[in-house]
Design an enzyme around this catalytic site. Structure first.
Site: not given
Length: 394
Positions: A300, A315
């Site tokens: 992620h 992110h």
């Protein structure tokens, strides 16, 4: 007003925002201003006025210094108007006023001095023009609003320089016993109001206080510094050819205020200068050309160090680490070299949302302290080639 605007912005349908949003804001804010804020301002201002005149009666020149330091804040909030009746009455009864008016000399001219310093140091042509115009207005005519709102408050540190100068110059004016014979905003052309025909030295002290105000505020502004404002996106794009850098959007979507992100680490920019994007696509693109320094096991988040040294963290989503990588795929590994705009991964936007997580993607410059300034471009809709941050080397 800011908080009212935020709430109404969320509840107003997009197709009706142009006319409905301003009307609703006015309907909510106006009664609050009239019933609460206005009377509260009068009470606070009156109390401050009484306190200042009390201090003047006890300590004399120190009260002039205090008012000189606080004057920009009083003008900013409009509370300086509470002194007007007292000044007029004092001049009518005694022929002069020796506390508030002398304090304004340093306060007004210091804002002119900080504006001159900003004009001297800034590389922004528009800001330089604004600062020069504001400086002439403050110094020549004693009109400080252009300098206050266009320079000092906007850049913050010059405001501190102005307040320090206002205190020092106010103290000198108080010690010199300067007093005004009329009520006009103190400036170069209105300084005659402080001339005392029975004290020829008053002219010398007027010149001393005025020169001190301009010179000290000018020097303090240069010492304290300020974060310069780039002229435009084109200027920062040109800066790239001079060794500075541009960071592009890693996802397609809409830029949102970073302080609206429901994660204190990101919203407060603890890690570094950040941009938040609400994604509409499902691809992750390299925002810079450089080397992949980290790929989180959950895929992620990806870290890339640019060829020029800028360190960028991408992110995807808030708390999406808890999804254990299920909606994410990675097309790169640690050590890979990537070019700006190259696809480095993807994610299932629907799966993230259905799992109850916010898909907002955060772009962070993790070595922010290594640079002179990092500026967000004024963009809303972004794609893989849209510039979102300009990084300026020290």
């Amino acid at each position: 007003l800011k908080y009212i605007e935020d709430i109404i912005d969320h509840i107003t349908p997009i197709v009706m925002k142009n006319f409905l949003k301003p009307m609703l804001i006015l309907l909510v804010a106006a009664p609050i201003a009239i019933i609460i804020v206005g009377p509260a301002g009068i009470l606070i201002g009156t109390g401050l006025s009484q306190f200042v005149f009390f201090v003047h009666g006890q300590l004399g020149f120190l009260a002039v210094a205090i008012v000189g330091a606080l004057w920009p804040l009083l003008v900013m909030t409009g509370m300086h108007r509470v002194f007007t009746p007292t000044i007029v009455q004092t001049i009518a009864e005694t022929g002069k006023e020796g506390m508030v008016m002398p304090s304004e000399i340093g306060a007004n001219l210091s804002l002119g001095g900080v504006s001159l310093a900003v004009a001297f140091k800034t590389k922004n042509r528009e800001l330089r023009q604004t600062s020069l115009a504001a400086a002439s207005s403050a110094i020549i005519a004693g009109i400080t609003e252009p300098a206050l709102y266009g320079v000092a408050i906007r850049l913050k540190r010059p405001m501190i320089a102005s307040m320090i100068t206002g205190f020092v110059a106010g103290g000198v004016a108080g010690l010199a016993g300067l007093a005004s014979r009329s009520m006009a905003a103190p400036g170069l052309f209105t300084s005659v109001q402080f001339i005392d025909q029975d004290n020829p030295m008053s002219i010398v002290w007027i010149i001393v206080v005025m020169v001190l105000s301009i010179v000290l505020s000018f020097i303090l502004t240069l010492v304290l510094g300020f974060e310069d404002i780039p002229e435009s996106e084109d200027e920062l794009l040109d800066a790239e050819t001079k060794g500075n850098m541009i960071v592009e959007a890693p996802v397609e979507g809409k830029v949102k205020p970073i302080d609206s992100v429901e994660d204190d680490v990101f919203s407060r920019e603890v890690i570094g200068k950040s941009v938040a994007i609400e994604p509409t696509g499902n691809k992750i693109y390299a925002p810079i050309t450089g080397t992949v320094t980290s790929v989180f096991p959950t895929k992620h988040a990806v870290g890339i160090t640019g060829d020029d040294g800028v360190e960028v963290l991408i992110h995807v989503g808030i708390d999406t680490v808890k999804l254990e990588g299920k909606p994410f795929t990675s097309a790169v590994e640690q050590g890979d070299h990537v070019n700006s705009g190259e696809i480095i991964g993807s994610f299932d936007l629907t799966e993230i949302i259905e799992a109850g997580y916010d898909p907002t993607t955060i772009v962070v410059i993790t070595n922010t302290d290594d640079y002179d300034s990092i500026t967000s471009f004024d963009t809303v809709d972004v794609s893989a080639n849209t510039s979102i941050l300009g990084v300026v080397k020290k």
